[in-house]
Design a protein around this motif. Sequence first.
Motif, PDB file in Angstrom:
ATOM      1  N   ALA A  95       1.738  -3.339   3.625  1.00 27.13           N
ATOM      2  CA  ALA A  95       1.917  -2.687   2.317  1.00 27.13           C
ATOM      3  C   ALA A  95       1.349  -3.519   1.164  1.00 27.13           C
ATOM      4  O   ALA A  95       1.357  -3.085   0.019  1.00 27.13           O
ATOM      5  CB  ALA A  95       3.400  -2.411   2.073  1.00 27.13           C
ATOM      6  N   LEU A  96       0.855  -4.731   1.481  1.00 26.66           N
ATOM      7  CA  LEU A  96       0.313  -5.603   0.430  1.00 26.66           C
ATOM      8  C   LEU A  96      -1.211  -5.639   0.493  1.00 26.66           C
ATOM      9  O   LEU A  96      -1.797  -5.559   1.578  1.00 26.66           O
ATOM     10  CB  LEU A  96       0.849  -7.032   0.596  1.00 26.66           C
ATOM     11  N   THR A  97      -1.848  -5.791  -0.659  1.00 24.25           N
ATOM     12  CA  THR A  97      -3.314  -5.912  -0.694  1.00 24.25           C
ATOM     13  C   THR A  97      -3.726  -7.272  -0.113  1.00 24.25           C
ATOM     14  O   THR A  97      -2.879  -8.152   0.103  1.00 24.25           O
ATOM     15  CB  THR A  97      -3.838  -5.851  -2.148  1.00 24.25           C
ATOM     16  N   ALA A  98      -5.021  -7.433   0.086  1.00 27.21           N
ATOM     17  CA  ALA A  98      -5.541  -8.713   0.602  1.00 27.21           C
ATOM     18  C   ALA A  98      -5.089  -9.862  -0.309  1.00 27.21           C
ATOM     19  O   ALA A  98      -4.591 -10.895   0.157  1.00 27.21           O
ATOM     20  CB  ALA A  98      -7.063  -8.664   0.679  1.00 27.21           C
ATOM     21  N   ALA A  99      -5.244  -9.670  -1.629  1.00 26.59           N
ATOM     22  CA  ALA A  99      -4.868 -10.724  -2.583  1.00 26.59           C
ATOM     23  C   ALA A  99      -3.370 -11.004  -2.512  1.00 26.59           C
ATOM     24  O   ALA A  99      -2.940 -12.169  -2.531  1.00 26.59           O
ATOM     25  CB  ALA A  99      -5.258 -10.320  -3.999  1.00 26.59           C
ATOM     26  N   GLU A 100      -2.557  -9.956  -2.434  1.00 26.12           N
ATOM     27  CA  GLU A 100      -1.101 -10.139  -2.391  1.00 26.12           C
ATOM     28  C   GLU A 100      -0.661 -10.853  -1.106  1.00 26.12           C
ATOM     29  O   GLU A 100       0.291 -11.636  -1.123  1.00 26.12           O
ATOM     30  CB  GLU A 100      -0.394  -8.780  -2.515  1.00 26.12           C
TER      31      GLU A 100
ATOM     32  N   GLN B 297      -4.910 -16.373  -9.548  1.00 24.49           N
ATOM     33  CA  GLN B 297      -6.230 -17.027  -9.651  1.00 24.49           C
ATOM     34  C   GLN B 297      -6.589 -17.731  -8.337  1.00 24.49           C
ATOM     35  O   GLN B 297      -7.714 -17.617  -7.851  1.00 24.49           O
ATOM     36  CB  GLN B 297      -6.220 -18.047 -10.799  1.00 24.49           C
ATOM     37  N   GLN B 298      -5.625 -18.462  -7.781  1.00 24.12           N
ATOM     38  CA  GLN B 298      -5.902 -19.195  -6.534  1.00 24.12           C
ATOM     39  C   GLN B 298      -6.193 -18.238  -5.384  1.00 24.12           C
ATOM     40  O   GLN B 298      -7.048 -18.511  -4.543  1.00 24.12           O
ATOM     41  CB  GLN B 298      -4.738 -20.131  -6.200  1.00 24.12           C
ATOM     42  N   ALA B 299      -5.464 -17.117  -5.332  1.00 23.98           N
ATOM     43  CA  ALA B 299      -5.705 -16.123  -4.268  1.00 23.98           C
ATOM     44  C   ALA B 299      -7.136 -15.603  -4.368  1.00 23.98           C
ATOM     45  O   ALA B 299      -7.831 -15.445  -3.356  1.00 23.98           O
ATOM     46  CB  ALA B 299      -4.700 -14.977  -4.375  1.00 23.98           C
TER      47      ALA B 299
END
Length: 230
Positions: A106-111, A129-131
Motif C-alpha cells: 500500500a506504500l509507494t516506492a519512496a514511502e 529527501q534521503q529516500a
Amino acid sequence: MSSLQAHRKAIIGIGVEMVFQSGGSRFQALKKVNLEIFKGDIQLLMGPSGSGKTTLLSILAGILTPTAGSVHLLGEEITRMSRNQLARFRLANIGFIFQGFNLFPALTAAENVEVALHLKGIRGRMARQQAQVLLEQVGLADKAKNLPRDLSGGQKQRVAIARALAGNPQLIMADEPTAALDSHSGHAVIELLRQLAKEGGCTVLMVTHDSRIMDVADRVLHLEDGRLKA
C-alpha cells in the motif's frame, strides 16, 4: 593476525556450529564454520538447497544465535551482546535484502524507503529527501510515487536495495536477491550492489543459487552439508 589485517575484516566467524532439536531428533545444520570477509568485498555464499546457507547468513546477521562459536562484525563480538544491544547494532550497521522483496504493497516506492529511515530516527522532510536520493542511486528516481504492483521484479528489488541502504549501513546481507529475477535484471541488480560496495566501502554478503552472477563477486564460498569448501 596483525591488528591492521583484523581492522580490514568486516565479518569473522570462528567455529560456528548450529544444532536444531526437534522432539527426540537432532540436526546439525552447521559444523565448525570459519570464515573472514574483508571490508568492501562482495562475497557470495553458494551451495545446494539444505546446505545451511540461510542459517549461516542469519547467524552472521545476528538474527539466530549459534549453538557454538563466535561472530565478530566490524570488530564487535555480536555473539556476546544482549538482545537489545544486538537489535541496536543491527539497526545501525546492517541492511537486509530478501528474495521476496518484502515491500509494503500500500506504500509507494519512496514511502517504502522512508519506513526504513523512520526506524533509524530520520523523519519528515529529511526522510523524504534521503529516500529520493536513494531511489536515484538505484536508477528509480522517476518511480518514486509508484506502488509495488506498478513495478517490474527488477524495479521492486531495486526499491528493496534502496531501503537496505537507508542510513548508510556498513554491511548488506542479502538472501537470494536475484531468485525472482530474469538473467538481465539479476545481473543489473548485482552490478548495482557491486558499484555501491566499491564506492561506499560497504561489505556485501549474499546467499545465492545463481551461478550467473559469480563473475561479479570478489570471492565465493561454497557450503555443503554444513561445512565450507574451498
